[in-house]
Design an enzyme around this catalytic site. Structure first.
Site, PDB file in Angstrom:
ATOM      1  N   GLU A 178       0.689  -1.100  -0.182  1.00 12.65           N
ATOM      2  CA  GLU A 178      -0.238   0.316   0.170  1.00 12.65           C
ATOM      3  C   GLU A 178       0.886   1.046  -0.158  1.00 12.65           C
ATOM      4  O   GLU A 178       0.493   2.189   0.453  1.00 12.65           O
ATOM      5  CB  GLU A 178      -1.033   0.232   0.914  1.00 12.65           C
ATOM      6  CG  GLU A 178      -2.645  -0.753   0.997  1.00 12.65           C
ATOM      7  CD  GLU A 178      -2.308  -2.221   1.029  1.00 12.65           C
ATOM      8  OE1 GLU A 178      -3.561  -2.759   0.434  1.00 12.65           O
ATOM      9  OE2 GLU A 178      -1.377  -2.510   1.080  1.00 12.65           O
ATOM     10  N   TYR A 180       3.430   2.104   1.409  1.00 14.51           N
ATOM     11  CA  TYR A 180       4.171   2.601   2.686  1.00 14.51           C
ATOM     12  C   TYR A 180       6.191   2.280   2.824  1.00 14.51           C
ATOM     13  O   TYR A 180       5.706   2.022   1.496  1.00 14.51           O
ATOM     14  CB  TYR A 180       3.946   1.395   4.154  1.00 14.51           C
ATOM     15  CG  TYR A 180       2.506   2.395   4.264  1.00 14.51           C
ATOM     16  CD1 TYR A 180       1.747   3.673   5.081  1.00 14.51           C
ATOM     17  CD2 TYR A 180       1.094   1.128   4.190  1.00 14.51           C
ATOM     18  CE1 TYR A 180       0.595   3.745   5.312  1.00 14.51           C
ATOM     19  CE2 TYR A 180      -0.488   1.878   4.086  1.00 14.51           C
ATOM     20  CZ  TYR A 180       0.009   2.880   4.922  1.00 14.51           C
ATOM     21  OH  TYR A 180      -1.552   3.645   5.417  1.00 14.51           O
ATOM     22  N   ARG A 228       2.792  -8.745   4.258  1.00  9.32           N
ATOM     23  CA  ARG A 228       2.038  -7.895   3.748  1.00  9.32           C
ATOM     24  C   ARG A 228       2.434  -7.561   2.596  1.00  9.32           C
ATOM     25  O   ARG A 228       3.703  -6.315   2.753  1.00  9.32           O
ATOM     26  CB  ARG A 228       1.015  -7.076   4.471  1.00  9.32           C
ATOM     27  CG  ARG A 228       0.494  -6.498   4.139  1.00  9.32           C
ATOM     28  CD  ARG A 228      -1.322  -6.430   3.083  1.00  9.32           C
ATOM     29  NE  ARG A 228      -2.320  -6.056   2.666  1.00  9.32           N
ATOM     30  CZ  ARG A 228      -2.938  -5.977   2.296  1.00  9.32           C
ATOM     31  NH1 ARG A 228      -3.616  -7.604   2.491  1.00  9.32           N
ATOM     32  NH2 ARG A 228      -3.788  -5.515   2.470  1.00  9.32           N
ATOM     33  N   HIS A 266      -2.382   4.896  -1.634  1.00  6.62           N
ATOM     34  CA  HIS A 266      -3.244   5.329  -1.432  1.00  6.62           C
ATOM     35  C   HIS A 266      -3.146   6.527  -3.053  1.00  6.62           C
ATOM     36  O   HIS A 266      -4.070   7.391  -3.168  1.00  6.62           O
ATOM     37  CB  HIS A 266      -2.849   6.650  -0.493  1.00  6.62           C
ATOM     38  CG  HIS A 266      -2.878   5.550   0.640  1.00  6.62           C
ATOM     39  ND1 HIS A 266      -3.761   4.278   1.182  1.00  6.62           N
ATOM     40  CD2 HIS A 266      -1.899   5.738   1.678  1.00  6.62           C
ATOM     41  CE1 HIS A 266      -4.130   4.339   2.011  1.00  6.62           C
ATOM     42  NE2 HIS A 266      -2.539   4.512   2.776  1.00  6.62           N
ATOM     43  N   GLN A 372     -18.187   4.890   3.923  1.00  4.22           N
ATOM     44  CA  GLN A 372     -17.975   5.552   4.362  1.00  4.22           C
ATOM     45  C   GLN A 372     -17.977   6.915   5.614  1.00  4.22           C
ATOM     46  O   GLN A 372     -17.340   7.352   6.535  1.00  4.22           O
ATOM     47  CB  GLN A 372     -19.727   5.884   4.464  1.00  4.22           C
ATOM     48  CG  GLN A 372     -20.099   6.771   2.986  1.00  4.22           C
ATOM     49  CD  GLN A 372     -21.585   6.531   2.814  1.00  4.22           C
ATOM     50  OE1 GLN A 372     -22.241   5.937   1.861  1.00  4.22           O
ATOM     51  NE2 GLN A 372     -22.276   7.498   3.371  1.00  4.22           N
TER      52      GLN A 372
END
Length: 723
Positions: A178, A180, A228, A266, A372
């Site tokens: 992701e 990082y 991961r 992201h 949400q």
């Protein structure tokens, strides 16, 4: 056990531990990690999911240092208060009969450290392989790690791993995906170094390999290490598939006991976890990792007690965009990956595993991928929850309702069968009260019945199905096609008014012409062929445009998703699974051919298109409309609606007649509350919730939370204050 989930509920080994089934709870940052409650909220959150069948829980990221924190609400190994909260969570999981892994986390340049200072008072600065900022950090440039800094961070992973073992964790997961820090070292986009830690693929992956080796030293031989890793960064110019394959092999050789495959960064412009992403679309990248590591020599293959080789040298765990264990069974049936990590589905239903194990799929409260109350809140540094399950991550505040003695039960009415009313009715019934739910229309669901007709939002129908099933099991008397009146409500001990909203009308000449429809009329009844103008570009207007231009066939949308983003390999798990057929059975789809996007125009007077939509979903929905060719016009006023279209006047003085055979008004909503004033006048205790209380914005998260709060407040004597 359900006969349909034989593979899912078969045991497997993760390093030195055996797990009874192949569904693990993946890592999610909950925003509970730094609450000043001694760890009670985190302990209740994790342990309830273990009691619901999760065998292994992976924590949200726990930073290996202050510099590695994702933000101020991240726990950091070595902080006494944080360690105590984690130890409390570990004890609670063990007491519930489960296992728990600590995710070792370092954000690198993704760290949001605003407000954090060093012991000497200077601002804490993020670190990275190269001094490259990203847009989420508001221009902050990370400090490039020198050789000593690189070695220090590697040792911080070792120390954090050792501390995790001391705190009682059963395994550790290293966050290397992701985008990082570890992922940043592996990628040529973020690693511009020319030393021993960068310059070519082998040197770029060295940091990840050394972290695994250091963590192994920290935990010893008997504690499993999950890595991961990124299966696909989805960032132009980043690691190739060949480089990713080499990294996977190197991680296994270095000592990883399993590879958990993440997808995307992201900053990627490819959506990865939103409702618009087809179910199972990312499986291909997990399977590519399996193929890559299966080329390793025999000495790197883990064997069972009888000496047999498994599917791959170490287990490969797939993740992202699966929310139904029948889909997990389809995945495992391909005999590639070993297990599946689900994250948000465990927010939606803590008992997801147990319900599915028993074949009670209609009992499952399915994750609808809305983001949400989870991801959107996480990015806002707020505790997460779940739209369809407002108790999620609030279990200590809202303990499971304990049924009352029959003599203590009261009679309550809930008026309105939308999301807020469904939550209120089910919680009141769960407390043991006698509940009658009145719904004026012929079906339950309210605004969710509309949402379920929007392409990519079909899963909203599953929320309604879940609550229909739950209310039936709880003995709630459901009265559909029954507009409640005050005379009958006065007979109850209390009333929840959840009568929802109505479409807002507009004061524009021609607004009553026959070809002018509300969004509700358009979505329920369809729209004749010809050009359409949508008045209103907020969330409702965007969804209405999606209804008009996107395919209503899930499989077709899966193919279009592949083509739109140029994904590797044309096949998706979706095409081979039963998922599309299940969607059709859950709720009949509106069958029509999408009209050309060029025939749809969305208008907004002022402001951003999609205003009010969640930050992680808005950009995806707008991208879908742009790619479909929808025309979006703003900074204007409406002069009139004519039989031929809508005449608008732009802020620069231009006037234009926009041709339309149908005009759809999406100008927001107004509260519909025909009851509370008279209930108050007659002294009937009541609570008004959801859209009936406040129609500003489109906020189902607020509505379901208010429904839960009302259900907990209403049974209290009037003199007892709410918690």
């Amino acid at each position: 056990m359900s006969a349909h989930l034989r593979r899912t509920f078969s045991p497997w080994r993760l390093g030195t531990i055996e797990l009874p089934h192949r569904v693990i709870m993946g890592s999610m940052h909950a925003g509970l990690e730094t609450l000043d409650d001694g760890g009670d909220a985190l302990a209740a959150y994790y342990s309830e999911r273990v009691r619901g069948g999760a065998c292994l829980v992976i924590t949200g990221g726990i930073a290996v240092s202050r510099q590695g924190s994702g933000a101020l609400d991240f726990s950091v190994f070595g902080d006494p208060a944080g360690d105590a909260r984690m130890a409390r969570a570990v004890s609670a999981v063990h007491a519930a009969g489960g296992l728990i892994a600590a995710q070792l986390f370092h954000a690198g340049r993704y760290a949001l450290l605003e407000g954090m200072t060093e012991p000497d008072g200077t601002p804490t600065r993020s670190v990275a392989p190269s001094p490259l900022p990203w847009r989420g950090a508001r221009g902050a440039v990370p400090q490039e790690l020198d050789e000593a800094g690189v070695l220090r961070v590697i040792d911080e992973f070792r120390l954090a791993a050792a501390r995790a073992v001391q705190l009682g964790f059963d395994a550790v997961e290293i966050m290397g995906s992701e985008g990082y820090l570890i992922n940043q070292f592996c990628s040529p986009v973020t690693n511009l170094r020319e030393d021993e830690w960068g310059g070519d693929p082998a040197r770029r992956r060295r940091f990840a390999v050394e972290v695994v080796r250091a963590v192994r030293r920290g935990v010893g031989r008997d504690v499993p290490i999950i890595m991961r890793m990124s299966g696909a960064d989805l960032v132009p110019g980043s690691s190739t598939q060949e480089e990713t394959d080499e990294l996977a092999r190197a991680l296994v050789v270095a000592g990883a006991d399993a590879l958990n495959i993440g997808i995307g960064w992201h900053e990627s412009t490819v959506p990865t976890v939103q409702a618009a992403v087809p179910h199972g679309v990312w499986l291909r990248y997990s399977e590519a990792i399996v193929s890559a590591i299966c080329t390793l020599p025999d000495e790197h293959w883990v064997r069972d007690d009888e000496g047999r080789k498994g599917r791959s040298p170490v287990p490969v765990i797939a993740s992202n965009r699966m929310n139904d264990l029948r889909d997990v069974e389809d995945v495992l049936g391909r005999r590639t990956v070993t297990a599946v990590a689900l994250a948000r589905p465990f927010l939606a239903d803590a008992s997801l595993v147990d319900h599915s194990r028993e074949g009670r799929f209609d009992h499952v409260n399915t994750c609808i991928g809305c983001n949400q109350a989870c991801l959107d809140r996480s990015f806002a540094l707020a505790p997460v929850s779940c739209l369809v399950n407002p108790r999620a991550a609030r279990e200590s505040r809202y303990p499971v309702a304990v049924s009352l003695r029959t003599s203590s039960a009261a009679r309550f009415a809930v008026v309105g069968g939308g999301p807020a009313g469904l939550v209120a009715a089910s919680d009141l019934a769960g407390q043991g009260h006698r509940v009658t739910l009145f719904e004026a229309s012929a079906e339950l669901g309210g605004q969710f019945t509309l949402a379920a007709r929007i392409p990519t939002k079909e899963d909203y129908a599953l929320t309604v199905r879940h609550y229909e099933s739950l209310l039936e099991r709880q003995g709630v008397q459901v009265e559909v096609a029954h507009p409640a009146i005050v005379d009958e409500l006065a007979e109850f001990d209390g009333v929840v008014v959840a009568t929802g909203v109505r479409p807002r009308t507009i004061d524009v000449p021609g607004a009553t012409l026959p070809h002018v429809l509300s969004y509700e009329e358009a979505i329920r009844g369809g729209v004749p062929s010809g050009p359409v103008v949508v008045i209103g570009g907020g969330g409702i207007g965007v969804d209405t445009a999606k209804f008009l231009v996107l395919s209503h066939d899930a499989v077709e949308r899966g193919r279009e998703f592949d083509a739109r983003f140029g994904l590797a390999a044309p096949e998706t798990m979706l095409e081979g699974s039963a998922y599309p057929q299940r969607v059709r059975m859950r709720r009949p789809l509106v069958h029509h051919d999408p009209r050309p996007g060029s025939s749809v125009t969305v208008l907004r007077r002022r402001g951003k298109f999609g205003a009010g939509m969640g930050i992680t979903s808005r950009w995806v929905a707008l991208g879908e409309l742009r790619d479909a060719g929808v025309r979006m016009l703003a900074d204007l006023d409406y002069d009139e609606i004519t039989p031929d279209g809508v005449r608008v006047r732009f802020d620069d003085g231009r006037s234009e007649l926009l041709a339309a055979s149908t005009v759809i008004v999406c100008a927001g909503q107004v509260s519909h509350d025909p009851l509370s004033a008279e209930l108050a006048a007659r002294g009937v205790r009541h609570e008004v919730v959801g859209g009936a209380l406040d129609a500003s914005g489109v906020d189902a998260v607020r509505a379901t939370r208010q429904g839960l709060d009302a259900a907990r407040r209403l049974p209290r004597p009037a003199s007892v204050p709410a918690a």
